[in-house]
Design a protein around this motif. Structure first.
Motif, PDB file in Angstrom:
ATOM      1  N   LEU A 174     124.111 -24.325   6.032  1.00 50.77           N
ATOM      2  CA  LEU A 174     124.954 -24.151   4.851  1.00 50.77           C
ATOM      3  C   LEU A 174     124.929 -22.715   4.329  1.00 50.77           C
ATOM      4  O   LEU A 174     125.533 -22.425   3.296  1.00 50.77           O
ATOM      5  CB  LEU A 174     124.503 -25.102   3.740  1.00 50.77           C
ATOM      6  CG  LEU A 174     124.664 -26.595   4.038  1.00 50.77           C
ATOM      7  CD1 LEU A 174     124.034 -27.425   2.922  1.00 50.77           C
ATOM      8  CD2 LEU A 174     126.134 -26.966   4.222  1.00 50.77           C
ATOM      9  N   ARG A 175     124.230 -21.849   5.029  1.00 48.62           N
ATOM     10  CA  ARG A 175     124.062 -20.458   4.612  1.00 48.62           C
ATOM     11  C   ARG A 175     123.496 -20.358   3.200  1.00 48.62           C
ATOM     12  O   ARG A 175     123.903 -19.530   2.398  1.00 48.62           O
ATOM     13  CB  ARG A 175     125.402 -19.700   4.727  1.00 48.62           C
ATOM     14  CG  ARG A 175     125.982 -19.658   6.148  1.00 48.62           C
ATOM     15  CD  ARG A 175     125.027 -18.946   7.100  1.00 48.62           C
ATOM     16  NE  ARG A 175     125.632 -18.696   8.418  1.00 48.62           N
ATOM     17  CZ  ARG A 175     125.348 -19.363   9.530  1.00 48.62           C
ATOM     18  NH1 ARG A 175     124.453 -20.357   9.477  1.00 48.62           N
ATOM     19  NH2 ARG A 175     125.901 -19.072  10.680  1.00 48.62           N
ATOM     20  N   ARG A 176     122.508 -21.227   2.926  1.00 45.39           N
ATOM     21  CA  ARG A 176     121.830 -21.228   1.628  1.00 45.39           C
ATOM     22  C   ARG A 176     120.329 -21.020   1.799  1.00 45.39           C
ATOM     23  O   ARG A 176     119.538 -21.451   0.964  1.00 45.39           O
ATOM     24  CB  ARG A 176     122.087 -22.551   0.897  1.00 45.39           C
ATOM     25  CG  ARG A 176     123.542 -22.772   0.549  1.00 45.39           C
ATOM     26  CD  ARG A 176     123.766 -24.035  -0.248  1.00 45.39           C
ATOM     27  NE  ARG A 176     123.182 -23.944  -1.573  1.00 45.39           N
ATOM     28  CZ  ARG A 176     123.726 -24.499  -2.660  1.00 45.39           C
ATOM     29  NH1 ARG A 176     124.874 -25.138  -2.576  1.00 45.39           N
ATOM     30  NH2 ARG A 176     123.129 -24.395  -3.822  1.00 45.39           N
ATOM     31  N   ASP A 177     119.925 -20.354   2.854  1.00 41.41           N
ATOM     32  CA  ASP A 177     118.500 -20.218   3.170  1.00 41.41           C
ATOM     33  C   ASP A 177     117.891 -18.906   2.714  1.00 41.41           C
ATOM     34  O   ASP A 177     116.690 -18.692   2.892  1.00 41.41           O
ATOM     35  CB  ASP A 177     118.287 -20.382   4.678  1.00 41.41           C
ATOM     36  CG  ASP A 177     119.072 -19.365   5.508  1.00 41.41           C
ATOM     37  OD1 ASP A 177     120.247 -19.122   5.182  1.00 41.41           O
ATOM     38  OD2 ASP A 177     118.515 -18.821   6.488  1.00 41.41           O
ATOM     39  N   THR A 178     118.688 -18.001   2.124  1.00 42.19           N
ATOM     40  CA  THR A 178     118.152 -16.706   1.720  1.00 42.19           C
ATOM     41  C   THR A 178     118.544 -16.395   0.281  1.00 42.19           C
ATOM     42  O   THR A 178     119.443 -17.013  -0.290  1.00 42.19           O
ATOM     43  CB  THR A 178     118.667 -15.576   2.634  1.00 42.19           C
ATOM     44  OG1 THR A 178     120.095 -15.519   2.549  1.00 42.19           O
ATOM     45  CG2 THR A 178     118.253 -15.799   4.073  1.00 42.19           C
ATOM     46  N   GLY A 179     117.838 -15.429  -0.298  1.00 44.16           N
ATOM     47  CA  GLY A 179     118.201 -14.925  -1.612  1.00 44.16           C
ATOM     48  C   GLY A 179     117.776 -15.822  -2.757  1.00 44.16           C
ATOM     49  O   GLY A 179     117.098 -16.841  -2.576  1.00 44.16           O
ATOM     50  N   ASP A 180     118.172 -15.421  -3.952  1.00 47.47           N
ATOM     51  CA  ASP A 180     117.847 -16.182  -5.157  1.00 47.47           C
ATOM     52  C   ASP A 180     118.507 -17.553  -5.094  1.00 47.47           C
ATOM     53  O   ASP A 180     119.677 -17.671  -4.728  1.00 47.47           O
ATOM     54  CB  ASP A 180     118.356 -15.417  -6.383  1.00 47.47           C
ATOM     55  CG  ASP A 180     118.004 -16.116  -7.679  1.00 47.47           C
ATOM     56  OD1 ASP A 180     116.805 -16.359  -7.919  1.00 47.47           O
ATOM     57  OD2 ASP A 180     118.928 -16.432  -8.443  1.00 47.47           O
ATOM     58  N   GLY A 181     117.741 -18.578  -5.435  1.00 53.02           N
ATOM     59  CA  GLY A 181     118.277 -19.927  -5.424  1.00 53.02           C
ATOM     60  C   GLY A 181     118.367 -20.561  -4.056  1.00 53.02           C
ATOM     61  O   GLY A 181     119.037 -21.595  -3.893  1.00 53.02           O
ATOM     62  N   ALA A 182     117.692 -19.995  -3.062  1.00 55.81           N
ATOM     63  CA  ALA A 182     117.697 -20.583  -1.727  1.00 55.81           C
ATOM     64  C   ALA A 182     117.154 -22.008  -1.764  1.00 55.81           C
ATOM     65  O   ALA A 182     116.305 -22.354  -2.594  1.00 55.81           O
ATOM     66  CB  ALA A 182     116.852 -19.737  -0.775  1.00 55.81           C
ATOM     67  N   VAL A 183     117.648 -22.841  -0.853  1.00 61.19           N
ATOM     68  CA  VAL A 183     117.149 -24.204  -0.725  1.00 61.19           C
ATOM     69  C   VAL A 183     116.442 -24.347   0.616  1.00 61.19           C
ATOM     70  O   VAL A 183     116.498 -23.467   1.470  1.00 61.19           O
ATOM     71  CB  VAL A 183     118.285 -25.244  -0.872  1.00 61.19           C
ATOM     72  CG1 VAL A 183     118.924 -25.152  -2.248  1.00 61.19           C
ATOM     73  CG2 VAL A 183     119.342 -25.073   0.224  1.00 61.19           C
ATOM     74  N   GLY A 184     115.723 -25.458   0.781  1.00 56.87           N
ATOM     75  CA  GLY A 184     115.005 -25.685   2.027  1.00 56.87           C
ATOM     76  C   GLY A 184     113.699 -24.938   2.138  1.00 56.87           C
ATOM     77  O   GLY A 184     113.078 -24.917   3.205  1.00 56.87           O
ATOM     78  N   THR A 185     113.252 -24.328   1.039  1.00 62.22           N
ATOM     79  CA  THR A 185     112.003 -23.567   1.033  1.00 62.22           C
ATOM     80  C   THR A 185     111.346 -23.703  -0.330  1.00 62.22           C
ATOM     81  O   THR A 185     112.010 -24.022  -1.327  1.00 62.22           O
ATOM     82  CB  THR A 185     112.277 -22.076   1.352  1.00 62.22           C
ATOM     83  OG1 THR A 185     111.053 -21.372   1.433  1.00 62.22           O
ATOM     84  CG2 THR A 185     113.152 -21.445   0.295  1.00 62.22           C
ATOM     85  N   VAL A 186     110.039 -23.489  -0.381  1.00 67.61           N
ATOM     86  CA  VAL A 186     109.301 -23.459  -1.645  1.00 67.61           C
ATOM     87  C   VAL A 186     108.650 -22.080  -1.745  1.00 67.61           C
ATOM     88  O   VAL A 186     107.648 -21.793  -1.097  1.00 67.61           O
ATOM     89  CB  VAL A 186     108.230 -24.566  -1.714  1.00 67.61           C
ATOM     90  CG1 VAL A 186     107.500 -24.504  -3.058  1.00 67.61           C
ATOM     91  CG2 VAL A 186     108.853 -25.941  -1.508  1.00 67.61           C
TER      92      VAL A 186
END
Length: 403
Positions: free
Chosen positions: A352-364
């Motif tokens: 979903l191209r949401r794995d980097t930067g502020d507010g990334a998901v899939g990571t803690v």
């Protein structure tokens, strides 16, 4: 983040969080952050909708609210990057026929199209939110969903509008199937023209079902190019029912993901391994349609980026359980627990191209979205060690405790 974010008016309203929360007593914390790795006796501090701090419980900063999880394991929330949840009706009879030996045919989609068109907006929204709530209760904190059961300008638009009120990511799938009785080329014109223009304000992505019985390579490439020109990111349904052009099309066009990947040639595997296109595997669908399971081990060993998703839909994969997908990937597809958990969290985020930067998901990690999944178990290994057992103990989604 999707290339064409929804307008601000369509985003869920932000919630004011009057307190910070420190989650302590974490027996095993899967962070998916290369610098943090897997931590033990850990703590996480949540402030508003972000992770503020990660580290050892003994040195955790004070917060307004403290929750001791008693040695349980904590993961990032599941990121389900492939669902079809704007629909009406079910296809129980079709499922029973498959279990009795009839082959899966993509044409069954038309059954759901007819019921979805006949349903009210209120019924479609109620069905979507019921399935989303079901997913969240099982640890899913970021979810993509698609249109594709309307296949008219009006019905695709209302599906996208309803989805945009609730899902994290919305994908336009007018290219799901050529409606019965329609001319294929005329329908492709509509998908690339008036339908795309009407749906685009509500969607960040477009998808195309590149498969025999749906859209061929030339049609699929035209649809993907039109969507990209309109500012939408591209995804592809490919290689589900047999070897075909789906992977080739996705990699050539720079698609964020190609989903299914059940039948792959060596050239397909190599192409995925040398590209940024994520191979999103849908094991619950493979089982429900009695197809072979996708070659997860082969893809992983080749260096491809692998995601796992539920493909929740009423015809070929009627489940919202990401834990089931993880257990299947471990027990039947050759991935380790760590790999499968990564694919169902960080892998989905990358798709979903949401794995980097502020507010990334899939990571803690500090700055990531405050999404946590607490298992009623001491380690993530129990997801495969105790398959089918409901292990979700608590869920935080964007900083809000959901259960």
């Amino acid at each position: 983040m999707s290339p064409n974010p929804r307008p601000a008016a369509l985003l869920p309203s932000s919630t004011v969080h009057p307190t910070s929360t420190v989650v302590t007593g974490i027996g095993e914390l899967t962070t998916n952050d290369p610098g943090l790795g897997i931590l033990h006796d850990a703590a996480v501090v949540l402030e508003a909708d972000r992770v503020a701090w990660v580290g050892e419980s003994a040195v955790a900063p004070a917060a307004d609210v403290a929750v001791d999880v008693g040695g349980r394991a904590v993961l990032p929330g599941w990121v389900d990057s492939h669902t079809h949840l704007v629909f009406a009706g079910d296809r129980t009879a079709e499922f029973e026929a498959r279990m009795a030996g009839e082959p899966y045919r993509a044409g069954g989609i038309a059954t759901t199209v007819a019921r979805t068109r006949a349903a009210s907006d209120e019924d479609l929204e109620a069905n979507l939110t019921a399935h989303l709530d079901e997913a969240v209760r099982q640890g899913t904190t970021c979810l993509e969903t698609k249109t594709g059961y309307g296949l008219t300008v009006e019905d695709e638009t209302r599906s996208a509008r309803i989805a945009a009120r609730h899902a994290d990511e919305v994908t336009y799938l007018g290219a799901h199937l050529v409606p019965p009785g329609a001319d294929a080329e005329s329908y492709v014109d509509l998908v690339c023209g008036d339908m795309l223009e009407a749906v685009a304000p509500y969607a960040g992505w477009a998808d195309v079902f590149c498969e025999d019985g749906a859209f061929d390579e030339v049609q699929s490439e035209r649809i993907a190019a039109a969507a990209a020109a309109r500012g939408l990111g591209v995804r592809v349904h490919g290689n589900q029912l047999g070897a075909g052009p789906g992977v080739r099309l996705a990699v050539r066009g720079g698609a964020a993901s190609v989903d299914h990947c059940t039948y792959l040639t060596g050239e397909d595997v190599d192409a995925l391994a040398s590209s940024a296109t994520v191979a999103t595997l849908l094991p619950a669908c493979d089982l429900s349609t009695r197809q072979p399971l996708a070659p997860a081990r082969r893809l992983w060993d080749a260096g491809a980026t692998v995601a796992l998703a539920s493909n929740a839909n009423p015809g070929s994969s009627y489940t919202t359980s990401m834990a089931f997908c993880v257990a299947t990937a471990v027990l039947q597809m050759g991935l380790t627990v760590r790999e499968a958990v990564w694919a169902a969290t960080a892998g989905g985020a990358r798709a979903l191209r949401r794995d980097t930067g502020d507010g990334a998901v899939g990571t803690v990690r500090a700055g990531a979205r405050a999404d946590l999944h607490v298992l009623d178990a001491p380690s993530a290994t129990h997801l495969a060690y105790r398959p089918g057992v409901p292990l979700t103990w608590a869920v935080w989604r964007s900083g809000e405790r959901e259960r």
